[in-house]
Design an enzyme around this catalytic site. Structure first.
Site, PDB file in Angstrom:
ATOM      1  N   VAL A 201       0.922  -1.260  -0.011  1.00 20.04           N
ATOM      2  CA  VAL A 201      -0.129  -0.097   0.090  1.00 20.04           C
ATOM      3  C   VAL A 201       0.852   1.251   0.155  1.00 20.04           C
ATOM      4  CG1 VAL A 201      -1.898  -1.281   1.009  1.00 20.04           C
ATOM      5  CG2 VAL A 201      -0.397   0.146   2.586  1.00 20.04           C
ATOM      6  N   LYS A 202       2.155   1.100   0.576  1.00 18.14           N
ATOM      7  CA  LYS A 202       3.070   2.316   0.750  1.00 18.14           C
ATOM      8  C   LYS A 202       2.399   3.486   1.112  1.00 18.14           C
ATOM      9  CE  LYS A 202       6.277   0.617  -2.768  1.00 18.14           C
ATOM     10  NZ  LYS A 202       5.556  -0.430  -3.664  1.00 18.14           N
ATOM     11  N   ARG A 203       1.594   3.409   2.102  1.00 21.20           N
ATOM     12  CA  ARG A 203       0.863   4.774   2.838  1.00 21.20           C
ATOM     13  C   ARG A 203       2.076   5.365   3.483  1.00 21.20           C
ATOM     14  NH1 ARG A 203      -2.619   3.935  -0.817  1.00 21.20           N
ATOM     15  NH2 ARG A 203      -4.560   2.855  -0.267  1.00 21.20           N
TER      16      ARG A 203
END
Length: 301
Positions: A108-110
């Site tokens: 997700v690379k939030r």
């Protein structure tokens, strides 16, 4: 290699993510298959470039992975581009993976802070949530301390996190090789500082044993890690930091170089491959996954 539908130990109630990762490695090895329904891949598979196509693609990858690997990694952006219908498709893919006993890393690379990043953790790491996965990727560039709530939530639910440290894309080097100016990590590169913060978090986790920690880092397989200030001869002495390693296969990383790339971290490396196996098409996918899993297992002995 047997093709059972579950990973022994992967679903033990109360187990940490590190313990479940170790169970997946012991049962199915270190290969992780990406679930990346690129538009061109959907076309090559004879599917429509739509949420329905992405769902068929993702569920087919899960079915082919079961019994051959223990870990899958959906890149959520390829589902998100279809809006609400894409998230419904992703939910069904994740449900299949959970039912099969696979460990799922949501790519997700939030990166956020406060209640916003807490809400991301609630969405992806809460048991019973529609988007529940076993671990997520996070961007730590507002400070690792800004991710404290996801860290707490992951620990509470036996989930994992992978923080971006040294990524394969060349544009990242300017930031990740920059030197920290002040504070306890002053003089280290940003990448090394993230790695040190993660090692400290794992060492301080009261639930962790002497095996893998539940918080890992992303270190690209196409990099010379010394250029990022990372000494691969030095691994945490008591609790191994897991490494999510993109860049093998299509991007040029050679699995035969696993130990020379990662050194003392090699034991905890999740070998992530997507296009190199997905491009084989639906009819040859299972054989491609099994072949690659065997190759990775041979390298690790």
């Amino acid at each position: 290699m047997t093709h059972g539908s579950s990973i022994p130990g992967a679903s033990i109630p109360g187990a940490t993510f590190g313990e479940r990762l170790a169970a997946a490695f012991a049962s199915r090895g270190q290969l992780c298959v990406g679930i990346d329904p690129h538009s061109w891949l959907l076309t090559e598979w004879g599917l429509t470039d739509s949420a329905a196509g992405a769902e068929t693609f993702g569920r087919s990858v899960v079915a082919a992975a079961v019994g051959r690997v223990g870990i899958v990694k959906p890149q959520v952006a390829f589902f998100e581009r279809f809006g609400a219908a894409g998230f419904v498709a992703l939910e069904r893919v994740l449900a299949d993976a959970r039912a099969a006993g696979l460990l799922v890393i949501g790519d997700v690379k939030r990166g956020d802070l406060g209640t916003s990043v807490e809400a991301y953790a609630d969405a992806w790491l809460t048991p019973g949530a529609p988007l529940e996965v076993d671990a997520i990727t996070l961007a730590p560039y507002m400070g690792v301390a800004s991710l404290q709530r996801p860290i707490d939530i992951a620990r509470e639910h036996g989930k994992g996190l992978f923080l971006l440290a040294a990524t394969s894309n060349p544009e990242a080097a300017t930031v990740q090789q920059a030197v920290v100016a002040n504070g306890p990590r002053a003089g280290l590169t940003v990448a090394r500082a993230v790695l040190e913060d993660v090692a400290e978090l794992n060492a301080d986790d009261p639930r962790g044993g002497a095996g893998f920690g539940s918080i890992g880092v992303v270190l690209g397989a196409t990099l010379t890690l010394a250029n990022f200030g990372i000494n691969i001869a030095l691994a945490p002495p008591t609790r191994q930091t897991p490494v999510l390693a993109p860049g093998f296969g299509h991007q040029g990383g050679n699995i035969m170089d696993l130990t020379s790339i990662y050194g003392e971290y090699a034991e905890g490396v999740i070998v992530s491959e997507s296009r190199s196996v997905l491009s084989q098409g639906p009819d040859r996918l299972a054989a491609a996954i099994e072949r690659r899993a065997t190759e990775v297992g041979a390298v690790r002995g």
